[in-house]
Design a protein around this motif. Structure first.
Motif, mmCIF file in Angstrom:
data_model
loop_
_atom_site.group_PDB
_atom_site.id
_atom_site.type_symbol
_atom_site.label_atom_id
_atom_site.label_comp_id
_atom_site.label_asym_id
_atom_site.label_seq_id
_atom_site.Cartn_x
_atom_site.Cartn_y
_atom_site.Cartn_z
ATOM 1 N N LEU A 239 13.904 6.107 -3.569
ATOM 2 C CA LEU A 239 13.891 4.434 -3.273
ATOM 3 C C LEU A 239 12.949 3.942 -4.243
ATOM 4 C CD1 LEU A 239 15.249 2.194 -1.489
ATOM 5 C CD2 LEU A 239 13.477 2.549 0.063
ATOM 6 N N CYS A 240 11.892 4.047 -4.540
ATOM 7 C CA CYS A 240 10.852 3.762 -5.461
ATOM 8 C C CYS A 240 11.832 3.722 -6.761
ATOM 9 C CB CYS A 240 9.691 4.369 -5.560
ATOM 10 S SG CYS A 240 8.590 4.181 -4.373
ATOM 11 N N GLN A 241 12.325 4.838 -7.223
ATOM 12 C CA GLN A 241 13.267 4.684 -8.357
ATOM 13 C C GLN A 241 14.161 3.599 -8.690
ATOM 14 O OE1 GLN A 241 14.572 8.963 -8.688
ATOM 15 N NE2 GLN A 241 12.626 9.718 -9.389
ATOM 16 N N GLN A 242 14.998 3.549 -7.402
ATOM 17 C CA GLN A 242 16.057 2.705 -7.596
ATOM 18 C C GLN A 242 15.466 1.221 -7.555
ATOM 19 O OE1 GLN A 242 19.080 3.257 -8.088
ATOM 20 N NE2 GLN A 242 18.667 5.417 -8.217
ATOM 21 N N ILE A 243 14.290 0.936 -6.848
ATOM 22 C CA ILE A 243 13.870 -0.306 -7.070
ATOM 23 C C ILE A 243 13.453 -0.755 -8.446
ATOM 24 C CG2 ILE A 243 11.736 -1.670 -6.396
ATOM 25 C CD1 ILE A 243 11.926 -0.366 -3.491
ATOM 26 N N ARG A 244 12.745 0.227 -9.115
ATOM 27 C CA ARG A 244 12.052 -0.028 -10.452
ATOM 28 C C ARG A 244 13.475 0.006 -11.375
ATOM 29 N NH1 ARG A 244 8.132 -2.100 -8.417
ATOM 30 N NH2 ARG A 244 6.280 -0.694 -8.138
ATOM 31 N N LEU A 250 7.802 -5.434 -8.069
ATOM 32 C CA LEU A 250 7.042 -5.700 -6.816
ATOM 33 C C LEU A 250 5.987 -4.755 -6.366
ATOM 34 C CD1 LEU A 250 9.759 -7.446 -4.521
ATOM 35 C CD2 LEU A 250 7.856 -8.500 -5.564
ATOM 36 N N PRO A 251 4.908 -5.036 -5.747
ATOM 37 C CA PRO A 251 3.877 -4.014 -5.217
ATOM 38 C C PRO A 251 4.700 -3.072 -4.315
ATOM 39 C CG PRO A 251 2.558 -5.960 -5.509
ATOM 40 C CD PRO A 251 4.250 -6.281 -5.901
ATOM 41 N N LEU A 264 4.552 12.457 -5.957
ATOM 42 C CA LEU A 264 4.277 12.269 -7.361
ATOM 43 C C LEU A 264 5.291 13.096 -8.300
ATOM 44 C CD1 LEU A 264 0.598 13.025 -7.130
ATOM 45 C CD2 LEU A 264 1.571 10.776 -7.002
ATOM 46 N N GLU A 265 5.757 14.354 -7.811
ATOM 47 C CA GLU A 265 6.664 15.256 -8.589
ATOM 48 C C GLU A 265 8.064 14.348 -8.767
ATOM 49 O OE1 GLU A 265 6.806 18.645 -6.341
ATOM 50 O OE2 GLU A 265 4.696 19.190 -6.818
ATOM 51 N N LEU A 266 8.432 13.801 -7.793
ATOM 52 C CA LEU A 266 9.837 13.339 -7.726
ATOM 53 C C LEU A 266 9.906 11.909 -8.430
ATOM 54 C CD1 LEU A 266 11.151 14.811 -4.307
ATOM 55 C CD2 LEU A 266 11.494 15.689 -6.673
ATOM 56 N N GLY A 267 8.753 11.116 -7.838
ATOM 57 C CA GLY A 267 8.812 9.800 -8.069
ATOM 58 C C GLY A 267 8.478 9.358 -9.735
ATOM 59 N N GLY A 268 7.814 10.318 -10.278
ATOM 60 C CA GLY A 268 7.229 9.977 -11.561
ATOM 61 C C GLY A 268 6.815 8.510 -11.954
ATOM 62 N N LYS A 269 7.159 7.903 -12.845
ATOM 63 C CA LYS A 269 6.521 6.814 -13.315
ATOM 64 C C LYS A 269 6.901 5.544 -12.150
ATOM 65 C CE LYS A 269 6.276 7.450 -18.328
ATOM 66 N NZ LYS A 269 6.995 6.977 -19.555
ATOM 67 N N ALA A 270 7.957 5.897 -11.338
ATOM 68 C CA ALA A 270 8.389 4.876 -10.582
ATOM 69 C C ALA A 270 7.407 4.516 -9.417
ATOM 70 C CB ALA A 270 9.761 5.337 -10.016
ATOM 71 N N VAL A 271 6.460 5.584 -9.399
ATOM 72 C CA VAL A 271 5.629 5.543 -8.091
ATOM 73 C C VAL A 271 4.312 5.262 -8.466
ATOM 74 C CG1 VAL A 271 6.978 7.076 -6.482
ATOM 75 C CG2 VAL A 271 5.115 8.063 -7.987
ATOM 76 N N GLU A 272 4.089 4.895 -9.777
ATOM 77 C CA GLU A 272 2.736 4.373 -10.372
ATOM 78 C C GLU A 272 2.562 2.913 -9.684
ATOM 79 O OE1 GLU A 272 0.217 5.528 -12.727
ATOM 80 O OE2 GLU A 272 1.389 7.173 -12.384
ATOM 81 N N GLY A 273 1.232 2.999 -9.156
ATOM 82 C CA GLY A 273 0.654 1.749 -8.570
ATOM 83 C C GLY A 273 1.170 1.840 -6.933
ATOM 84 N N VAL A 274 1.888 2.723 -6.519
ATOM 85 C CA VAL A 274 2.187 2.845 -5.281
ATOM 86 C C VAL A 274 0.900 2.921 -4.490
ATOM 87 C CG1 VAL A 274 3.158 4.118 -3.389
ATOM 88 C CG2 VAL A 274 4.551 3.435 -5.329
ATOM 89 N N ARG A 366 -2.303 6.569 -9.686
ATOM 90 C CA ARG A 366 -2.551 6.092 -11.144
ATOM 91 C C ARG A 366 -2.334 7.375 -11.967
ATOM 92 N NH1 ARG A 366 -8.449 3.268 -9.827
ATOM 93 N NH2 ARG A 366 -7.406 1.052 -8.892
ATOM 94 N N ASP A 367 -1.902 7.343 -13.019
ATOM 95 C CA ASP A 367 -1.631 8.396 -13.924
ATOM 96 C C ASP A 367 -1.087 9.609 -13.399
ATOM 97 O OD1 ASP A 367 -2.494 6.682 -16.206
ATOM 98 O OD2 ASP A 367 -4.513 7.081 -15.682
ATOM 99 N N GLY A 368 -0.107 9.472 -12.352
ATOM 100 C CA GLY A 368 0.397 10.764 -11.724
ATOM 101 C C GLY A 368 -0.434 11.281 -10.707
ATOM 102 N N GLN A 369 -1.439 10.804 -10.338
ATOM 103 C CA GLN A 369 -2.360 11.252 -9.370
ATOM 104 C C GLN A 369 -2.602 10.138 -8.379
ATOM 105 O OE1 GLN A 369 -3.606 14.486 -9.645
ATOM 106 N NE2 GLN A 369 -2.506 14.666 -11.451
ATOM 107 N N PHE A 370 -2.997 10.654 -7.114
ATOM 108 C CA PHE A 370 -3.447 9.950 -6.030
ATOM 109 C C PHE A 370 -5.037 9.763 -6.242
ATOM 110 C CE2 PHE A 370 0.065 12.071 -3.676
ATOM 111 C CZ PHE A 370 0.560 10.695 -3.301
ATOM 112 N N VAL A 371 -5.429 8.520 -6.227
ATOM 113 C CA VAL A 371 -6.653 8.060 -6.361
ATOM 114 C C VAL A 371 -7.251 7.297 -5.272
ATOM 115 C CG1 VAL A 371 -8.367 6.894 -7.883
ATOM 116 C CG2 VAL A 371 -6.443 8.030 -8.965
ATOM 117 N N VAL A 372 -8.526 7.671 -4.799
ATOM 118 C CA VAL A 372 -9.028 6.920 -3.508
ATOM 119 C C VAL A 372 -9.679 5.925 -3.865
ATOM 120 C CG1 VAL A 372 -10.570 7.066 -1.475
ATOM 121 C CG2 VAL A 372 -9.128 9.370 -2.137
#
Length: 374
Positions: A239-244, A250-251, A264-274, A366-372
């Protein structure tokens, strides 16, 4: 030669598991513990991580001598994320004499099989079934994750106070309604009390046939300042991919259910900032967590994630309670009397209904990683 079995300790061991009692001098029978989880189909990443973590916990326990000299035997069943299948495999495990079940993974499945374990008086400890429909009940379910409403409420409060976004539109999975509808309801109630709103909520069926491009179009047809998704990692990523792809920047906020490495693996750049909030700290420096994480990565060549970490705790809670009182019919009473268990990241404190409260950790991709971030 067999005098030890005639001591009081031997009598206790001899009564262990009832139907598994063997005559004196025979090798101790293994203690059977069941695992029920969705290890196939969409969202199977949670079930696979949980299964592997439970398997690791059992292996470590057996290396340390098992429970009162008895090896632990793990019986694994795939519920296929289907309630009828879950009910069938749960009855099968009970018929095979398991003393406890670790699982299931989803709230809808937990709701479906709880009457079966209640009727059999078999304790079930779930790592991630959080629906409020099962909160505050005197049953045989214990949960190491906090309730859906508690988590969603605290996440909504965070976004109101720390990162205000304004009006949101939401999408949620209809196949796990016990979780998604309750999560969305709790979030929406808190969010609207705080002065903002969820302007629309679109439900969709999780399947390979789902047209996420259409779900995205419906979402974006309503003016809003952000998107909220309550779904598993695969569907959230798609869904994130289709939104982008639709050109929206939008956030995006997602529920903890989606917060796995598969997102992360499936979303790629589309999930950056999620943004996602979970009762799990990927950056925890707790020695027990670091030791578990290292062992898991060496054994399975991947991160345990929140599902693996909580399932490891769930399995160890069962085995620690059995070590205190190995008679399976007294397992619930043992859990009730102990109440406090040390998880790999934080203490797990059960209330009288087997429910818990945990910390919330806000993370961002961020950059393909979860950041706390909190």
């Amino acid at each position: 030669m067999c005098a030890a079995l005639r001591t009081s300790a031997g009598i206790l061991l001899g009564s262990l598991l009832g139907s598994l009692f063997l005559p004196a001098c025979s090798p101790p029978e293994p203690i059977p513990i069941g695992f029920v989880g969705g290890i196939s189909g969409r969202g199977a990443d949670l079930g696979v991580a949980a299964r592997d973590a439970v398997q690791l916990a059992v292996e470590l326990r057996n290396r340390a001598g098992g429970i009162a000299g008895h090896e632990v035997k793990l019986l694994i069943r795939d519920d296929q994320q289907n309630t009828a299948t879950a009910q069938g495999v749960t009855r099968e495990l009970i018929d095979q004499g398991v003393v406890a079940i670790v699982g299931p993974i989803t709230s809808t499945v937990a709701k479906a099989i709880l009457p079966i374990v209640d009727d059999a008086r078999v304790v079930m400890v779930s790592s991630s079934a959080t629906t409020d429909e099962l909160t505050g009940k005197d049953d045989y379910l214990y949960r190491v994750n906090m309730s859906t409403a508690e988590a969603a409420t605290r996440i909504a409060e965070y976004h109101l106070k720390e990162r205000p976004l304004g009006p949101l539109v939401a999408a949620y999975d209809l196949s796990n309604r016990s979780y998604t509808e309750r999560w969305l309801e709790a979030f929406r109630t808190t969010y609207e009390k705080g002065g903002s709103e969820v302007r629309s909520a679109i439900g969709f069926e999780s399947s390979s046939e789902t047209a996420f491009v259409q779900v995205a179009r419906k979402l974006l047809a309503t003016p809003a300042d952000g998107v909220l998704i309550v779904a598993n990692s695969m569907d959230t990523a798609l869904l994130c991919q289709q939104i982008r792809k639709a050109g929206s920047r939008l956030p995006i906020i997602v529920s903890g259910w989606a917060g796995t490495e598969r997102l992360l693996e499936l979303g790629g750049k589309a999930v950056e900032g999620v943004m996602v909030a979970q009762n799990f700290d990927r950056e925890s420096t707790a020695p027990a967590y670091q030791a578990f994480r290292q062992a898991y990565r060496e054994r399975f060549r991947r991160e345990p994630g929140f599902s693996g970490t909580m399932a490891f705790d769930a399995a160890n809670i069962v085995m620690e309670a059995l070590a205190q009182q190995p008679e399976p019919g007294k397992l619930k009473a043992t859990l009730q009397s102990m109440r406090r268990f040390q998880g790999v990241q934080e203490p797990i404190l059960f209330d009288e209904f087997g429910d818990v409260i945990r910390e919330i950790h806000m993370t961002v991709v961020r950059d393909g990683q979860f950041v706390v971030i909190r």
